[in-house]
Design a protein around this motif. Structure first.
Motif, PDB file in Angstrom:
ATOM      1  N   PHE A 268     -13.325  24.568 -18.083  1.00 28.98           N
ATOM      2  CA  PHE A 268     -14.459  23.753 -17.652  1.00 28.98           C
ATOM      3  C   PHE A 268     -15.787  24.484 -17.783  1.00 28.98           C
ATOM      4  O   PHE A 268     -16.820  23.861 -18.010  1.00 28.98           O
ATOM      5  N   SER A 269     -15.794  25.808 -17.657  1.00 33.71           N
ATOM      6  CA  SER A 269     -17.073  26.527 -17.700  1.00 33.71           C
ATOM      7  C   SER A 269     -17.767  26.354 -19.049  1.00 33.71           C
ATOM      8  O   SER A 269     -18.992  26.398 -19.116  1.00 33.71           O
ATOM      9  N   CYS A 270     -17.019  26.151 -20.113  1.00 29.00           N
ATOM     10  CA  CYS A 270     -17.615  25.912 -21.427  1.00 29.00           C
ATOM     11  C   CYS A 270     -17.623  24.433 -21.804  1.00 29.00           C
ATOM     12  O   CYS A 270     -18.619  23.912 -22.284  1.00 29.00           O
TER      13      CYS A 270
ATOM     14  N   MET B 221      -5.119  23.881 -15.099  1.00 33.12           N
ATOM     15  CA  MET B 221      -5.403  24.973 -16.037  1.00 33.12           C
ATOM     16  C   MET B 221      -6.750  24.784 -16.724  1.00 33.12           C
ATOM     17  O   MET B 221      -7.477  25.739 -16.962  1.00 33.12           O
ATOM     18  N   TYR B 222      -7.086  23.539 -17.050  1.00 35.12           N
ATOM     19  CA  TYR B 222      -8.396  23.244 -17.643  1.00 35.12           C
ATOM     20  C   TYR B 222      -9.496  23.712 -16.694  1.00 35.12           C
ATOM     21  O   TYR B 222     -10.448  24.367 -17.118  1.00 35.12           O
ATOM     22  N   ASN B 223      -9.357  23.375 -15.425  1.00 33.90           N
ATOM     23  CA  ASN B 223     -10.373  23.772 -14.441  1.00 33.90           C
ATOM     24  C   ASN B 223     -10.448  25.290 -14.282  1.00 33.90           C
ATOM     25  O   ASN B 223     -11.507  25.830 -13.969  1.00 33.90           O
ATOM     26  N   MET B 224      -9.356  25.969 -14.532  1.00 32.34           N
ATOM     27  CA  MET B 224      -9.332  27.425 -14.404  1.00 32.34           C
ATOM     28  C   MET B 224      -9.914  28.116 -15.641  1.00 32.34           C
ATOM     29  O   MET B 224     -10.667  29.073 -15.520  1.00 32.34           O
TER      30      MET B 224
ATOM     31  N   GLY C  54     -18.346  19.123 -23.496  1.00 36.80           N
ATOM     32  CA  GLY C  54     -18.851  20.339 -24.134  1.00 36.80           C
ATOM     33  C   GLY C  54     -20.154  20.805 -23.538  1.00 36.80           C
ATOM     34  O   GLY C  54     -20.922  21.516 -24.185  1.00 36.80           O
ATOM     35  N   ASP C  55     -20.414  20.416 -22.290  1.00 36.99           N
ATOM     36  CA  ASP C  55     -21.697  20.709 -21.648  1.00 36.99           C
ATOM     37  C   ASP C  55     -21.556  21.603 -20.420  1.00 36.99           C
ATOM     38  O   ASP C  55     -22.346  21.521 -19.491  1.00 36.99           O
ATOM     39  N   GLY C  56     -20.556  22.468 -20.417  1.00 41.17           N
ATOM     40  CA  GLY C  56     -20.357  23.370 -19.288  1.00 41.17           C
ATOM     41  C   GLY C  56     -21.456  24.404 -19.196  1.00 41.17           C
ATOM     42  O   GLY C  56     -22.175  24.657 -20.168  1.00 41.17           O
ATOM     43  N   PRO C  57     -21.627  25.016 -18.028  1.00 43.35           N
ATOM     44  CA  PRO C  57     -22.712  25.975 -17.827  1.00 43.35           C
ATOM     45  C   PRO C  57     -22.652  27.179 -18.763  1.00 43.35           C
ATOM     46  O   PRO C  57     -23.684  27.677 -19.190  1.00 43.35           O
ATOM     47  N   ALA C  58     -21.487  27.648 -19.128  1.00 40.60           N
ATOM     48  CA  ALA C  58     -21.381  28.799 -20.028  1.00 40.60           C
ATOM     49  C   ALA C  58     -21.436  28.378 -21.495  1.00 40.60           C
ATOM     50  O   ALA C  58     -21.833  29.162 -22.350  1.00 40.60           O
ATOM     51  N   GLY C  59     -21.039  27.169 -21.783  1.00 42.06           N
ATOM     52  CA  GLY C  59     -20.966  26.715 -23.167  1.00 42.06           C
ATOM     53  C   GLY C  59     -22.305  26.633 -23.865  1.00 42.06           C
ATOM     54  O   GLY C  59     -22.406  26.911 -25.053  1.00 42.06           O
ATOM     55  N   GLY C  60     -23.350  26.278 -23.158  1.00 37.87           N
ATOM     56  CA  GLY C  60     -24.659  26.128 -23.765  1.00 37.87           C
ATOM     57  C   GLY C  60     -25.272  27.421 -24.249  1.00 37.87           C
ATOM     58  O   GLY C  60     -26.148  27.418 -25.105  1.00 37.87           O
ATOM     59  N   SER C  61     -24.806  28.535 -23.750  1.00 35.75           N
ATOM     60  CA  SER C  61     -25.396  29.814 -24.123  1.00 35.75           C
ATOM     61  C   SER C  61     -24.704  30.457 -25.316  1.00 35.75           C
ATOM     62  O   SER C  61     -25.045  31.554 -25.700  1.00 35.75           O
ATOM     63  N   MET C  62     -23.759  29.778 -25.913  1.00 31.78           N
ATOM     64  CA  MET C  62     -22.955  30.388 -26.966  1.00 31.78           C
ATOM     65  C   MET C  62     -23.491  30.193 -28.375  1.00 31.78           C
ATOM     66  O   MET C  62     -22.954  30.738 -29.318  1.00 31.78           O
ATOM     67  N   GLY C  63     -24.505  29.393 -28.556  1.00 32.10           N
ATOM     68  CA  GLY C  63     -25.033  29.153 -29.891  1.00 32.10           C
ATOM     69  C   GLY C  63     -24.348  28.007 -30.598  1.00 32.10           C
ATOM     70  O   GLY C  63     -24.967  27.240 -31.284  1.00 32.10           O
TER      71      GLY C  63
END
Length: 149
Positions: free
Chosen positions: A75-77, A69-72, A84-93
């Motif tokens: 993980f992106s954030c 479930m984490y991978n689903m 806390g270094d997922g590809p989508a997480g860095g763009s959140m401010g």
């Protein structure tokens, strides 16, 4: 070399300042590093959340389901390894939680369950997405991530 008048430079400077201040990526306090979780406002669960107890047992099967479930969903954030270094997480401010951070590790399971259930800001609530059992399985996996280096 072309010379610019004082008024042209003043106007361009004013426009630049306006554009920077209107930008969502601009931070007036440039000394604060948004990627540094220490300087972010703490997200605290209500104190009663600490009394919520995990209703499932720790087992390799439950941990594996939590990882799935984490991978689903996460993980992106939060990243593959939970830093806390997922590809989508860095763009959140605001940087997503680092599950290796002692402030996360020291939280009670009930507090993490409450946060996972209710969400806040960019962190979505999973109350309607995951069952109670699935949320507890996710907590088991987050604890495993926090143990890994």
């Amino acid at each position: 070399m072309k010379k610019y008048s004082f008024y042209t430079l003043f106007l361009l400077g004013g426009i630049s300042v306006f554009m920077l201040s209107a930008s969502t990526n601009y931070n007036a306090y440039s000394s604060v590093n948004l990627t540094d979780t220490i300087r972010q406002e703490a997200w605290l669960a209500p104190s009663w959340a600490d009394t919520i107890k995990n209703s499932i047992k720790v087992s390799p099967e439950n941990i594996a389901k939590g990882e799935e479930m984490y991978n689903m969903y996460c993980f992106s954030c939060h990243g593959d390894t939970g830093y806390g270094d997922g590809p989508a997480g860095g763009s959140m401010g605001v940087r997503p939680a680092n599950f290796h951070d002692q402030r996360v590790i020291k939280q009670k399971d009930g507090a993490l369950f409450w946060k996972l259930t209710n969400g806040k800001g960019n962190m979505p609530p999973f109350k309607e997405v995951l069952t109670v059992e699935q949320r507890w399985q996710m907590i088991l996996w987050l604890r495993e991530l926090g143990k890994q280096q």
